[in-house]
Design an enzyme around this catalytic site. Structure first.
Site, PDB file in Angstrom:
ATOM      1  N   PHE A  26       9.827 -46.347 -13.574  1.00 39.72           N
ATOM      2  CA  PHE A  26       9.182 -47.011 -12.446  1.00 39.72           C
ATOM      3  C   PHE A  26       8.467 -46.056 -11.488  1.00 39.72           C
ATOM      4  O   PHE A  26       7.772 -46.507 -10.584  1.00 39.72           O
ATOM      5  CB  PHE A  26      10.244 -47.797 -11.658  1.00 39.72           C
ATOM      6  N   SER A  60      11.421 -39.438 -14.974  1.00 43.40           N
ATOM      7  CA  SER A  60      11.396 -38.340 -14.002  1.00 43.40           C
ATOM      8  C   SER A  60      12.081 -37.094 -14.537  1.00 43.40           C
ATOM      9  O   SER A  60      11.760 -35.975 -14.122  1.00 43.40           O
ATOM     10  CB  SER A  60      12.039 -38.772 -12.683  1.00 43.40           C
ATOM     11  N   ASP A  79      23.945 -40.183 -15.388  1.00 43.92           N
ATOM     12  CA  ASP A  79      23.811 -41.636 -15.480  1.00 43.92           C
ATOM     13  C   ASP A  79      24.894 -42.172 -16.408  1.00 43.92           C
ATOM     14  O   ASP A  79      25.255 -41.509 -17.387  1.00 43.92           O
ATOM     15  CB  ASP A  79      22.433 -42.014 -16.040  1.00 43.92           C
ATOM     16  N   GLY A  83      22.693 -49.235 -16.832  1.00 41.05           N
ATOM     17  CA  GLY A  83      21.743 -49.905 -15.957  1.00 41.05           C
ATOM     18  C   GLY A  83      22.289 -50.133 -14.561  1.00 41.05           C
ATOM     19  O   GLY A  83      23.483 -50.367 -14.381  1.00 41.05           O
ATOM     20  N   SER A 132      28.637 -41.264 -11.414  1.00 45.16           N
ATOM     21  CA  SER A 132      28.225 -40.153 -10.554  1.00 45.16           C
ATOM     22  C   SER A 132      29.363 -39.571  -9.714  1.00 45.16           C
ATOM     23  O   SER A 132      29.544 -38.345  -9.702  1.00 45.16           O
ATOM     24  CB  SER A 132      27.068 -40.610  -9.659  1.00 45.16           C
ATOM     25  N   HIS A 152      21.198 -48.614  -6.001  1.00 49.55           N
ATOM     26  CA  HIS A 152      20.576 -48.821  -4.696  1.00 49.55           C
ATOM     27  C   HIS A 152      21.432 -49.643  -3.739  1.00 49.55           C
ATOM     28  O   HIS A 152      20.928 -50.112  -2.717  1.00 49.55           O
ATOM     29  CB  HIS A 152      19.199 -49.475  -4.868  1.00 49.55           C
ATOM     30  N   HIS A 177      14.596 -41.061  -3.470  1.00 42.18           N
ATOM     31  CA  HIS A 177      13.569 -41.991  -3.936  1.00 42.18           C
ATOM     32  C   HIS A 177      13.836 -43.393  -3.407  1.00 42.18           C
ATOM     33  O   HIS A 177      14.964 -43.741  -3.080  1.00 42.18           O
ATOM     34  CB  HIS A 177      13.536 -42.005  -5.467  1.00 42.18           C
ATOM     35  N   ASP A 178      12.778 -44.196  -3.368  1.00 40.36           N
ATOM     36  CA  ASP A 178      12.845 -45.591  -2.925  1.00 40.36           C
ATOM     37  C   ASP A 178      13.302 -45.708  -1.475  1.00 40.36           C
ATOM     38  O   ASP A 178      14.166 -46.519  -1.133  1.00 40.36           O
ATOM     39  CB  ASP A 178      13.742 -46.418  -3.853  1.00 40.36           C
TER      40      ASP A 178
END
Length: 218
Positions: A26, A60, A79, A83, A132, A152, A177-178
């Site tokens: 993304f 990335s 990760d 998802g 994580s 997020h 990010h974001d």
């Protein structure tokens, strides 16, 4: 890939950029270039590994790996590959091609491995598969850069920050990010992490779209 090639400090060579653009993910190109410039600067200045939270399919990771390759260090990417919240069935970013039909769950690890292989950057990446906070608790090496781009929710974004920032070397870079100051543009958890970093003494050094680059002070 030729390990001796030279590039512009702020832009990867055409083949690497093409691999980034072709990868599932993304991140826009302008934000990717800002991440690459930060990663290359941090890797060359500190000689430390570069760490990314939120591998997904490796878009990335390609840029971080190229920066690590040029600086003689390594990119580490974290990760669980099942998802994040918004990638689950019924949500906006769900991709049915990433579901493992045998277990019925998201599994981005095979796509990630193919992405790195196609880019020729596998030797420059260490992929950590797991949660994580658990991995951060086991980690013991100073890092030149921490890129927070995982879950997020406040729980996940805060956990990534609290888990990995203590491992960031003095003068190391934190990339978030974001980051959306306006709630109408996106979720607020990364924005709150960004504000916390500023409050805790990080200095903002660049803004590109939703990507923020900050430097840890002394």
């Amino acid at each position: 890939m030729n390990a001796t090639r030279e590039i512009s400090p702020a832009r990867p060579e055409a083949g690497v950029l093409a691999a980034f653009e072709a990868a599932t993910g993304f991140m826009p190109v302008d934000e990717g270039l800002a991440l690459y410039a930060a990663a290359l600067e941090a890797a060359r200045r500190t000689g430390r590994p570069l760490l990314e939270v939120g591998t997904y399919c490796g878009r990335s990771t390609i840029l971080m790996a190229e920066a690590a390759r040029l600086a003689g260090t390594v990119a580490v990417t974290v990760d669980h590959h099942r998802g994040s919240e918004e990638q689950q069935p019924g949500w906006e970013y769900h991709d049915t091609s990433l579901v493992d039909p045998e277990v019925g769950l998201m599994d981005t690890l095979p796509r990630f491995r193919r992405t790195l292989h196609a880019a020729g950057l596998e030797p420059h990446v260490v992929a950590l598969v797991g949660r994580s906070p658990q991995l951060a608790a086991l980690w013991g090496t100073p890092l030149g850069l921490v890129f927070v781009d995982g879950g997020h929710t406040d729980e996940h974004a805060t956990g990534d920050y609290e888990g990995w920032v203590p491992h960031l070397a003095p003068e190391g870079l934190l990339v978030v990010h974001d980051v959306f100051p306006d709630p109408a543009d996106g979720g607020q958890a990364p924005y709150r992490v960004y504000l916390r970093a500023l409050a805790e003494g990080f200095e903002e050094i660049s803004v590109t779209g939703s990507l923020r680059v900050l430097r840890r002070q002394g």
